[in-house]
Scaffold this active site. Structure first.
Site, PDB file in Angstrom:
ATOM      1  N   GLY A   1      -5.211   4.354  -3.072  1.00 27.47           N
ATOM      2  CA  GLY A   1      -4.653   3.023  -2.773  1.00 27.47           C
ATOM      3  C   GLY A   1      -3.403   3.166  -1.920  1.00 27.47           C
ATOM      4  O   GLY A   1      -3.271   2.524  -0.873  1.00 27.47           O
ATOM      5  N   HIS A   2      -2.476   4.016  -2.374  1.00 27.64           N
ATOM      6  CA  HIS A   2      -1.261   4.266  -1.582  1.00 27.64           C
ATOM      7  C   HIS A   2      -1.630   4.828  -0.209  1.00 27.64           C
ATOM      8  O   HIS A   2      -1.058   4.463   0.814  1.00 27.64           O
ATOM      9  CB  HIS A   2      -0.358   5.288  -2.292  1.00 27.64           C
TER      10      HIS A   2
ATOM     11  N   GLN B   1      13.135  -2.144 -12.646  1.00 28.48           N
ATOM     12  CA  GLN B   1      11.984  -3.043 -12.729  1.00 28.48           C
ATOM     13  C   GLN B   1      11.157  -2.811 -13.992  1.00 28.48           C
ATOM     14  O   GLN B   1      10.115  -3.417 -14.168  1.00 28.48           O
ATOM     15  CB  GLN B   1      11.127  -2.956 -11.469  1.00 28.48           C
TER      16      GLN B   1
ATOM     17  N   GLY C   1       0.385  -3.588  -1.186  1.00 30.08           N
ATOM     18  CA  GLY C   1      -1.002  -3.774  -1.602  1.00 30.08           C
ATOM     19  C   GLY C   1      -1.248  -5.149  -2.199  1.00 30.08           C
ATOM     20  O   GLY C   1      -0.395  -5.687  -2.919  1.00 30.08           O
ATOM     21  N   GLN C   2      -2.421  -5.675  -1.934  1.00 25.29           N
ATOM     22  CA  GLN C   2      -2.857  -6.925  -2.574  1.00 25.29           C
ATOM     23  C   GLN C   2      -2.917  -6.757  -4.091  1.00 25.29           C
ATOM     24  O   GLN C   2      -2.847  -7.717  -4.842  1.00 25.29           O
ATOM     25  CB  GLN C   2      -4.223  -7.327  -2.026  1.00 25.29           C
TER      26      GLN C   2
HETATM   27  P1  AMP Z   1       3.368   1.442  -6.895  1.00 23.60           P
HETATM   28  O1  AMP Z   1       3.524   2.900  -6.600  1.00 23.60           O
HETATM   29  O2  AMP Z   1       2.473   1.159  -8.042  1.00 23.60           O
HETATM   30  O3  AMP Z   1       4.674   0.711  -6.944  1.00 23.60           O
HETATM   31  O4  AMP Z   1       2.597   0.847  -5.634  1.00 23.60           O
HETATM   32  C1  AMP Z   1       3.084   1.009  -4.339  1.00 23.60           C
HETATM   33  C2  AMP Z   1       2.281   0.153  -3.405  1.00 23.60           C
HETATM   34  O5  AMP Z   1       0.919   0.558  -3.444  1.00 23.60           O
HETATM   35  C3  AMP Z   1       2.308  -1.347  -3.765  1.00 23.60           C
HETATM   36  O6  AMP Z   1       2.427  -2.109  -2.583  1.00 23.60           O
HETATM   37  C4  AMP Z   1       0.968  -1.544  -4.428  1.00 23.60           C
HETATM   38  O7  AMP Z   1       0.490  -2.870  -4.331  1.00 23.60           O
HETATM   39  C5  AMP Z   1       0.102  -0.577  -3.639  1.00 23.60           C
HETATM   40  N1  AMP Z   1      -1.106  -0.244  -4.407  1.00 23.60           N
HETATM   41  C6  AMP Z   1      -1.160   0.191  -5.693  1.00 23.60           C
HETATM   42  N2  AMP Z   1      -2.450   0.327  -6.071  1.00 23.60           N
HETATM   43  C7  AMP Z   1      -3.213  -0.028  -5.016  1.00 23.60           C
HETATM   44  C8  AMP Z   1      -4.618  -0.116  -4.782  1.00 23.60           C
HETATM   45  N3  AMP Z   1      -5.500   0.180  -5.731  1.00 23.60           N
HETATM   46  N4  AMP Z   1      -5.047  -0.526  -3.565  1.00 23.60           N
HETATM   47  C9  AMP Z   1      -4.158  -0.858  -2.589  1.00 23.60           C
HETATM   48  N5  AMP Z   1      -2.803  -0.790  -2.748  1.00 23.60           N
HETATM   49  C10 AMP Z   1      -2.346  -0.395  -3.945  1.00 23.60           C
END
Ligand code: AMP
Length: 278
Positions: A36-37, A61, A148-149
């Site tokens: 995803g990232h 957060q 990410g959405q």
């Molecule tokens: P985080 O590390 O969880 O704070 O996420 C960092 C970024 O990655 C944020 O913009 C999330 O929305 C995005 N993100 C997390 N999981 C996914 C995913 N499965 N698909 C797309 N983007 C993601």
């Protein structure tokens, strides 16, 4: 690839890039990077001259009963992924670099946004997110920032923050990347066993059913939700299933274009979220 721990070093490198006329894309993350990232990084790589990834597990957060201490930290693996994906700079500060002293100024997200969806159970969460993202924007001065959405409420709040506070970064929405089962990728999936992951796949099945019924022309929200929820594994506890406007996060009592359906659940104390845009 530069790996910077300090605000000062990061600022110096980026100022130099800007003087040379390069534009900058920022991908803010808390690490434990997955596909995803990587999709956010790839999108930044194809549209920006320089790509910065921040890796920072932001304490402000997390609520007092949340998983800040046990949140997965896999920096060496993350660094390799970034290197292979062509990232130009990783910003990986210590907490003490980001929050000095006791009396820090913070961003207060308006109640309208804070009291909805995840904000209801995660008091202060979005204030923490908005504050750290504003700091990251000030440190890295991105032209584009990729989100990410998957965290759609967060994205809508950040877009609004940029508009209201005249922050010149363009927020780019990137689609949700999923496992083959449909389960949305998340760093928190590492808390789940294989069996639990199978159960968690039913979260996306619920959203899929809602989308399917909507496409067939059924717009009665309660009727659609009731039918779709029959697909949710019965060991999963639902926190919310709601419809909201994509433009401004308003509640939506009908299923219609530009509405998104967001779900949050707990599976054995692991909190999972997902959504679909109609
Ligand atoms: P985080 O590390 O969880 O704070 O996420 C960092 C970024 O990655 C944020 O913009 C999330 O929305 C995005 N993100 C997390 N999981 C996914 C995913 N499965 N698909 C797309 N983007 C993601």
């Amino acid at each position: 690839m530069h790996v910077c721990k300090t605000v000062k070093e990061t600022g110096e490198i980026i100022r130099e890039w800007k003087q040379q006329g390069f534009n900058v894309g920022l991908v803010p993350t808390m690490g434990a990077l997955h596909a995803g990232h990587k999709s956010l990084i790839d999108k930044a790589r194809t549209s920006c001259d320089k790509v910065v990834v921040s890796i920072f597990v932001n304490p402000t957060q997390f609520g007092p009963d949340e998983d800040f201490d046990k949140y997965p930290r896999t920096f060496d693996r993350d660094k390799k992924l970034c290197e292979q994906a062509g990232v130009d700079l990783i910003f990986h500060p210590d907490v003490s670099d980001m929050y000095e002293g006791k009396h820090n100024f913070t961003v207060q997200v308006p109640r309208f946004y804070n009291d909805k969806l995840c904000g209801k159970t995660r008091q202060g969460h979005f204030n923490g997110v908005a504050t750290v993202v504003l700091k990251l924007f000030n440190i890295t001065t991105p032209d584009y920032a990729f989100f990410g959405q998957k965290d759609l409420q967060q994205l809508i709040i950040l877009k609004q923050m940029c508009q209201n506070l005249n922050i010149p970064a363009e927020i780019v929405l990137c689609p949700i990347i999923r496992e083959e089962s449909g389960l949305a990728l998340s760093s928190r999936n590492s808390y789940l066993t294989a069996k639990e992951k199978e159960k968690a796949a039913s979260i996306n099945a619920v959203l899929g059913k809602i989308q399917e019924l909507y496409t067939q022309g059924v717009t009665d929200k309660d009727k659609v939700f009731k039918q779709a929820l029959e697909l949710l594994d019965n060991s999963i506890r639902i926190e919310y299933l709601e419809a909201h406007s994509l433009n401004n996060l308003d509640y939506s009592d009908k299923l219609q274009h530009n509405t998104f359906i967001a779900i949050a659940v707990k599976l054995n104390n692991v909190r999972l979220i997902d959504n679909v845009i109609l």
